[in-house]
Design an enzyme around this catalytic site. Structure first.
Site, mmCIF file in Angstrom:
data_model
loop_
_atom_site.group_PDB
_atom_site.id
_atom_site.type_symbol
_atom_site.label_atom_id
_atom_site.label_comp_id
_atom_site.label_asym_id
_atom_site.label_seq_id
_atom_site.Cartn_x
_atom_site.Cartn_y
_atom_site.Cartn_z
ATOM 1 N N SER B 140 -1.093 -7.060 -13.307
ATOM 2 C CA SER B 140 -0.990 -6.784 -14.677
ATOM 3 C C SER B 140 -0.965 -8.089 -15.602
ATOM 4 C CB SER B 140 0.448 -6.097 -14.829
ATOM 5 O OG SER B 140 0.584 -5.053 -16.030
ATOM 6 N N ASP B 294 -3.843 4.933 -12.876
ATOM 7 C CA ASP B 294 -3.200 3.998 -13.896
ATOM 8 C C ASP B 294 -3.258 4.363 -15.104
ATOM 9 O OD1 ASP B 294 -2.316 1.730 -14.942
ATOM 10 O OD2 ASP B 294 -2.656 0.121 -13.585
ATOM 11 N N HIS B 323 0.317 2.501 -12.191
ATOM 12 C CA HIS B 323 0.289 1.070 -12.407
ATOM 13 C C HIS B 323 1.319 0.608 -11.628
ATOM 14 C CE1 HIS B 323 -0.707 -2.477 -14.742
ATOM 15 N NE2 HIS B 323 0.768 -2.671 -14.779
#
Lengths: 347, 347
Positions: B140, B294, B323
């Site tokens: 991320s 995601d 995610h």
């Protein structure tokens, strides 16, 4: 009563009112002197068998779906009598801001999808004398009403087209409703629902609008800068010119009434809470319409319900507009939806 | 200075500090007496060529990625020296709440992904004497740092594995950051960033957590009631026991510092704003890792960047955790990610 000029004939007309009287709600409460606002396009024939019911989504009015109706379109008023009933609590029908007395604002009773459908049935049968509908359709919360119709009154609904919505609100959708409702309620001006001025909740409505912007179109829409196609020079301009502009004239409590209704939508109650059995009650020829890349009603959720409907097909319409493909802002979205209506009505 | 017990050795240790001194930022500002908190697992060999850099995500610390490290795992401390640098503004390193004087709280300067990477390079080269990394990876916002490394210092990075993140923050992701940041700032206790008590912003952190819950796992996760697999009896219990519990001990301004950094992440600046040319600078053998379903870093966004990286593969890991597959809460998610690291390190 708050005199919100957004919810008027000037903005959303022409529409009529049907007086439901003191209307018995599913919750056991009575909605006092209830008025159902509805629009009609075309004429009911003598046999009263050419009616189409087009139900309305969250935050929408009958006006917002009008572009699907017209000569040469699938929903042709020369052929059909198309009736668009506005939601109870939707701003035009009886709603928290336009009712006086003890039921105003925070005193507004709990309304369910089932209540809307019961009110619509009263309008169709008692006012119009309709016993059979050629088609019931609606988008998003309109799909919830469409399912409620097809499950509850299977003999009245010849064809059904629930669009980007479900018969039972999913857990993720319920969370979505909570997040955007909380965004609205976070505005101090909302004041627990006790605001006294029209357009008090501008900040909250902007926050709610941003949550809709986040989930309403798909990520690819933004990454490919599709706002240009809608005439906006930047993402920020689309946020302001489209999403904020859409929600800011509305009444906060009317939106929250609809939100609660959305979250509690559940037509499985007609089969003792068994969703599969409820869906099996549907007799209508049904097109379950889903929008590809819809982030809050994903194709999977639509497909899950469609497979239990006997005479049904799943129609997946590709669009980078995601859930908001239904607004028909892109010509190809409108064409795909119109063609689907055409195909269903000719079957 | 707010004494937040969450950001301590007791909760997130062991970790060390590297003194960056008065640290020049990309914005032109100086971060006074900056401290970079980092954790080390394993030992640097004499050739100083067995190092792995594992960067940290939004709201996370070096501790949160520790489960990927261990004997027999891909990131084996018997073999590699694994260094996990905490983000500037991430709570452990110098952050708005733990700095005194004019840079405290709302006086905290603007920090960029590039600043984190510059600080990390200083640590690696000046403190450790490392000139080549076997692998740079991160999830991320960690993927943003990974891209920044591979693009900016192509000769130092032998292998790269950006996980569920992009070299340039997408428009939709920027909107996502705005929505959750605004959810946090909507708490009156945030007070424009001038709160004076630890844990003032409980309401805002809960709102932010709900936005993460909405987008963090996929809709199917909720519809299939996968919270049961994580030990929660209901969706509400997962919201409280996982999402709220994760964010509520944190510092609001530290999260907002990271959020701004996330939104402005853009490694294309190393090629004059041309993302494609920037990605072409990467020399590392690269696995671009995406999580299926995601919702905020969709596979498509990862694939778009991967195709411009010369020596790369796109690895799509299926998980209903979306995610948040990276937390490895489901054993199969951990195994898939560990196997991918293993494969990359043996190539």
């Amino acid at each position: 009563m708050l005199n919100n000029k957004y919810y008027t004939q000037d903005q959303h007309g022409p529409y009529e009112f049907y007086a439901l009287g003191d209307f018995q709600l599913e919750s056991g409460e009575i909605l006092n002197n209830a008025q159902l606002a509805f629009a009609v396009h075309g004429k009911l024939n003598e046999a009263k068998d050419n009616a189409i019911l087009f139900t309305i989504m969250f935050s929408g009015t009958s006006k917002n779906m009008e572009h699907y109706i017209g000569a040469g379109k699938a929903l042709d008023p020369e052929k059909y009598c198309i009736i668009l009933p506005n939601q109870l609590g939707g701003g035009l029908s009886t709603s928290p801001h336009n009712i006086d007395g003890s039921q105003a604002m925070t005193g507004f009773p709990n309304i369910s999808i089932a209540d809307d459908v019961a009110a619509q049935r009263k309008l169709l049968t008692e006012y119009f004398g309709i016993q059979e509908l050629q088609l019931v359709t609606g988008w998003s919360m309109g799909a919830q009403q469409t399912y409620e119709w097809a499950i509850r009154y299977p003999d009245m609904v010849k064809r059904a087209a629930p669009i980007a919505g479900t018969a039972k609100c999913t857990s993720h959708d319920a969370l979505y409703v909570d997040v955007f409702s909380d965004a609205l309620k976070s505005d101090p001006a909302w004041n627990g629902g006790n605001y006294t001025e029209v357009h008090s909740c501008k900040l909250g409505l902007k926050r709610l609008a941003n949550v809709f912007a986040l989930m309403g179109c798909c990520t690819e829409f933004y990454n490919k800068e599709q706002w240009v196609k809608l005439g906006f020079g930047s993402m920020q301009k689309m946020l302001e010119g489209f999403w904020h502009a859409w929600f800011q004239p509305m009444d906060a409590n009317a939106l929250l009434t609809q939100a609660k209704k959305w979250k509690s939508g559940d037509s499985s109650k007609h089969a003792g809470g068994d969703l599969v059995q409820a869906l099996k009650r549907i007799k209508a020829k049904t097109y379950v319409i889903a929008f590809e890349q819809d982030m809050f009603v994903p194709v999977k959720d639509c497909k899950y319900e469609q497979k239990y409907i006997a005479n049904s097909e799943l129609i997946v319409i590709p669009s980078l507009m995601g859930h908001f493909a239904m607004l028909g802002l892109l010509e190809e979205d409108f064409a795909a939806i119109n063609d689907t209506f055409m195909s269903l009505l000719s079957s």
